[in-house]
Design an enzyme around this catalytic site. Structure first.
Site, PDB file in Angstrom:
ATOM      1  N   CYS A 126      56.299  30.880  41.253  1.00  0.00           N
ATOM      2  CA  CYS A 126      56.813  31.442  39.839  1.00  0.00           C
ATOM      3  C   CYS A 126      55.684  31.379  38.564  1.00  0.00           C
ATOM      4  O   CYS A 126      55.325  32.343  38.250  1.00  0.00           O
ATOM      5  CB  CYS A 126      58.256  30.812  39.462  1.00  0.00           C
ATOM      6  SG  CYS A 126      59.311  31.312  38.502  1.00  0.00           S
ATOM      7  N   HIS A 154      60.445  28.501  44.107  1.00  0.00           N
ATOM      8  CA  HIS A 154      60.207  26.749  44.325  1.00  0.00           C
ATOM      9  C   HIS A 154      59.708  26.041  45.329  1.00  0.00           C
ATOM     10  O   HIS A 154      60.754  25.198  45.516  1.00  0.00           O
ATOM     11  CB  HIS A 154      60.855  26.757  42.890  1.00  0.00           C
ATOM     12  CG  HIS A 154      59.936  27.359  42.261  1.00  0.00           C
ATOM     13  ND1 HIS A 154      59.713  26.284  41.190  1.00  0.00           N
ATOM     14  CD2 HIS A 154      60.858  28.178  40.737  1.00  0.00           C
ATOM     15  CE1 HIS A 154      58.928  27.079  39.529  1.00  0.00           C
ATOM     16  NE2 HIS A 154      60.480  28.000  39.920  1.00  0.00           N
ATOM     17  N   GLU A 193      58.863  23.572  46.521  1.00  0.00           N
ATOM     18  CA  GLU A 193      58.473  22.365  46.037  1.00  0.00           C
ATOM     19  C   GLU A 193      59.866  22.160  46.083  1.00  0.00           C
ATOM     20  O   GLU A 193      60.039  20.468  45.967  1.00  0.00           O
ATOM     21  CB  GLU A 193      57.859  22.174  45.210  1.00  0.00           C
ATOM     22  CG  GLU A 193      57.601  22.092  43.576  1.00  0.00           C
ATOM     23  CD  GLU A 193      57.785  23.901  43.048  1.00  0.00           C
ATOM     24  OE1 GLU A 193      57.937  24.834  44.518  1.00  0.00           O
ATOM     25  OE2 GLU A 193      58.075  24.266  41.899  1.00  0.00           O
TER      26      GLU A 193
HETATM   27  N1  GLN Z   1      60.271  32.329  33.500  1.00  0.00           N
HETATM   28  C1  GLN Z   1      59.014  31.795  33.440  1.00  0.00           C
HETATM   29  C2  GLN Z   1      57.857  33.032  32.684  1.00  0.00           C
HETATM   30  O1  GLN Z   1      57.547  33.292  32.626  1.00  0.00           O
HETATM   31  C3  GLN Z   1      58.044  31.251  35.295  1.00  0.00           C
HETATM   32  C4  GLN Z   1      59.969  29.991  35.322  1.00  0.00           C
HETATM   33  C5  GLN Z   1      59.158  29.537  36.949  1.00  0.00           C
HETATM   34  O2  GLN Z   1      57.844  29.483  36.657  1.00  0.00           O
HETATM   35  N2  GLN Z   1      59.932  29.004  37.016  1.00  0.00           N
HETATM   36  O3  GLN Z   1      56.422  32.226  33.061  1.00  0.00           O
END
Ligand code: GLN
Length: 190
Positions: free
Chosen positions: A78, A167, A169
């Site tokens: 992410c 995610h 994890e």
């Molecule tokens: N929206 C976050 C970003 O742009 C990422 C979200 C996340 O890591 N769950 O950095």
């Protein structure tokens, strides 16, 4: 047993540590450039990529992370995937450029803070949690797509590096961690 460093500046790094321990790795928290010397691979967790980027700059970690990625595997989830990308939009921001993808931040819209989807990873079902997730809008020629969601790539690899827009994890299966550990072992042999 490989030693996996988890970047511990911001985000859900503790969940990654637990997940990799369950998958059979030793883990250490990485907060400074010197911590990179003792690890076989690095995980950049989810969180807020803008905040993480500020902390990376504050610790003068940008160049050491880039250098690390030239010879050792990095897995970004992410916000971590956003940091690994070669191009970031919405808004544009600096990144490590270790995986040749264009990635759009918060791409599922404001209403959709999080959602769960069933993915297919090499013929096996994989539950994926997306939280304010980005979407990978372009993949370069040397990028391999390992899983998709609604047609968009959500798990990609380039050389030793791996990026997930979800995610792994936060769900029970450890398939993605095991996949990364296999890449770490392959990289150590070469
Ligand atoms: N929206 C976050 C970003 O742009 C990422 C979200 C996340 O890591 N769950 O950095």
């Amino acid at each position: 047993m490989p030693t996996i460093g988890v970047l511990a500046l911001q985000g859900d790094f503790e969940a990654h540590e637990k997940a990799f321990q369950q998958a059979g790795a030793r883990t250490v928290q990485v907060r400074a450039a010197a911590d990179l010397d003792s690890i076989d691979a690095l995980v950049i967790p989810g969180g807020e990529s803008t905040t993480m980027l500020k902390l990376i700059h504050a610790e003068s970690l940008m160049e050491p992370l880039r250098q690390f990625g030239l010879s050792k595997p990095i897995f970004g989830t992410c916000a971590g995937a956003i940091l690994l990308a070669s191009q970031v939009s919405q808004p544009e921001q600096d990144s490590l450029g270790l995986i040749d993808i264009s990635i759009q931040r918060n791409a599922y819209g404001r209403q959709l803070q999080s959602h769960v989807a069933q993915l297919d990873l090499d013929g096996k079902p994989l539950e994926a949690v997306f939280i304010r997730a980005p979407i990978i809008r372009r993949t370069g020629g040397s990028v391999r797509v390992l899983a998709r969601h609604k047609g968009d790539p959500v798990l990609v690899e380039q050389g030793p590096h791996l990026a997930a827009t979800f995610h792994p994890e936060l769900t029970a299966g450890r398939g993605v961690q095991i996949l990364f550990l296999e890449k770490v072992r392959t990289c150590a042999k070469n």
